[in-house]
Design a protein around this motif. Structure first.
Motif, PDB file in Angstrom:
ATOM      1  N   LYS A  65      -5.624 -89.564 -52.675  1.00 32.25           N
ATOM      2  CA  LYS A  65      -5.092 -90.326 -53.808  1.00 32.25           C
ATOM      3  C   LYS A  65      -3.684 -90.855 -53.562  1.00 32.25           C
ATOM      4  CE  LYS A  65      -8.452 -88.857 -56.840  1.00 32.25           C
ATOM      5  NZ  LYS A  65      -9.608 -89.281 -56.124  1.00 32.25           N
ATOM      6  N   SER A  82      -3.762 -97.362 -53.418  1.00 34.98           N
ATOM      7  CA  SER A  82      -3.674 -96.087 -52.690  1.00 34.98           C
ATOM      8  C   SER A  82      -4.367 -94.953 -53.442  1.00 34.98           C
ATOM      9  CB  SER A  82      -2.219 -95.713 -52.424  1.00 34.98           C
ATOM     10  OG  SER A  82      -1.581 -95.277 -53.609  1.00 34.98           O
ATOM     11  N   LYS A  83      -4.496 -95.071 -54.752  1.00 30.81           N
ATOM     12  CA  LYS A  83      -5.167 -94.032 -55.538  1.00 30.81           C
ATOM     13  C   LYS A  83      -6.664 -93.975 -55.236  1.00 30.81           C
ATOM     14  CE  LYS A  83      -1.520 -92.597 -57.557  1.00 30.81           C
ATOM     15  NZ  LYS A  83      -0.940 -91.344 -57.120  1.00 30.81           N
ATOM     16  N   LEU A  84      -7.183 -95.019 -54.582  1.00 26.49           N
ATOM     17  CA  LEU A  84      -8.587 -95.040 -54.192  1.00 26.49           C
ATOM     18  C   LEU A  84      -8.818 -94.384 -52.830  1.00 26.49           C
ATOM     19  CD1 LEU A  84      -9.361 -98.747 -55.196  1.00 26.49           C
ATOM     20  CD2 LEU A  84      -9.789 -96.680 -56.555  1.00 26.49           C
TER      21      LEU A  84
END
Length: 186
Positions: free
Chosen positions: A37, A31-33
């Motif tokens: 973020k 999910s940070k991609l």
């Protein structure tokens, strides 16, 4: 009993580690991609956060574009639809009230021209988008109240219309929050 107990215990421990530990961490890392973020995409106006791009908001003033109704009062913590179908009398009454309210605020619009998304809530109750047709239907009301030419508002809707994903998946949409921010910034 020992023959089955210890292998079952080992399997349970391994599955708990996988499903309650490794998998959530993997998903959080992926999910940070994503845009935002993993914390959601915020919408800012003049340096101030005014909402989230994927969560609808209620606009009650007639000088703004009205979004899709919400079955949960636009509360993202309680996302969900009404779970009532078109054969439910209570649901039909609510939809008729929404139609009557829309017609009262948009004189000149005929009932049969009202797109369904203006009077029915989405499955999540939080949909921030309208079709371009639903936004354009509200232009005469807003133009009159803001003393703006309709063609200028039509162009604003067009500028804030996002086409289908990859040009072919899904309909064109207009994010109501972004559209109303652009409207205020005219």
């Amino acid at each position: 009993m020992k023959k089955y107990f210890f292998p079952a215990l080992k399997l349970t421990v391994v599955m708990v580690l996988l499903t309650a530990g490794i998998y959530p961490l993997l998903i959080a890392g992926i999910s940070k991609l994503a845009p935002g973020k993993g914390d959601g995409v915020t919408v800012t106006n003049k340096g101030k956060v005014v909402g989230y791009a994927n969560v609808g908001q209620q606009f009650t003033d007639d000088k703004y574009f009205q979004g899709r109704p919400s079955a949960v009062g636009y509360n993202a913590a309680g996302s969900g639809g009404s779970n009532k179908g078109p054969s439910n009398g209570d649901y039909l009454k609510v939809v008729q009230e929404r139609i009557d309210t829309f017609l009262a605020h948009n004189p000149g619009v005929k009932k049969e021209n009202i797109p369904a998304e203006l009077v029915t809530a989405s499955g999540s109750g939080l949909d921030p988008h309208l079709s371009p047709a639903a936004a354009l239907l509200q232009v005469p009301r807003i133009a009159k109240l803001r003393n703006l030419p309709e063609n200028k508002l039509n162009e604003l809707v067009k500028e804030n219309t996002k086409g289908p994903l990859l040009g072919m998946f899904g309909p064109s949409t207009v994010n109501v929050l972004r559209l109303n921010i652009a409207l205020d910034n005219l």
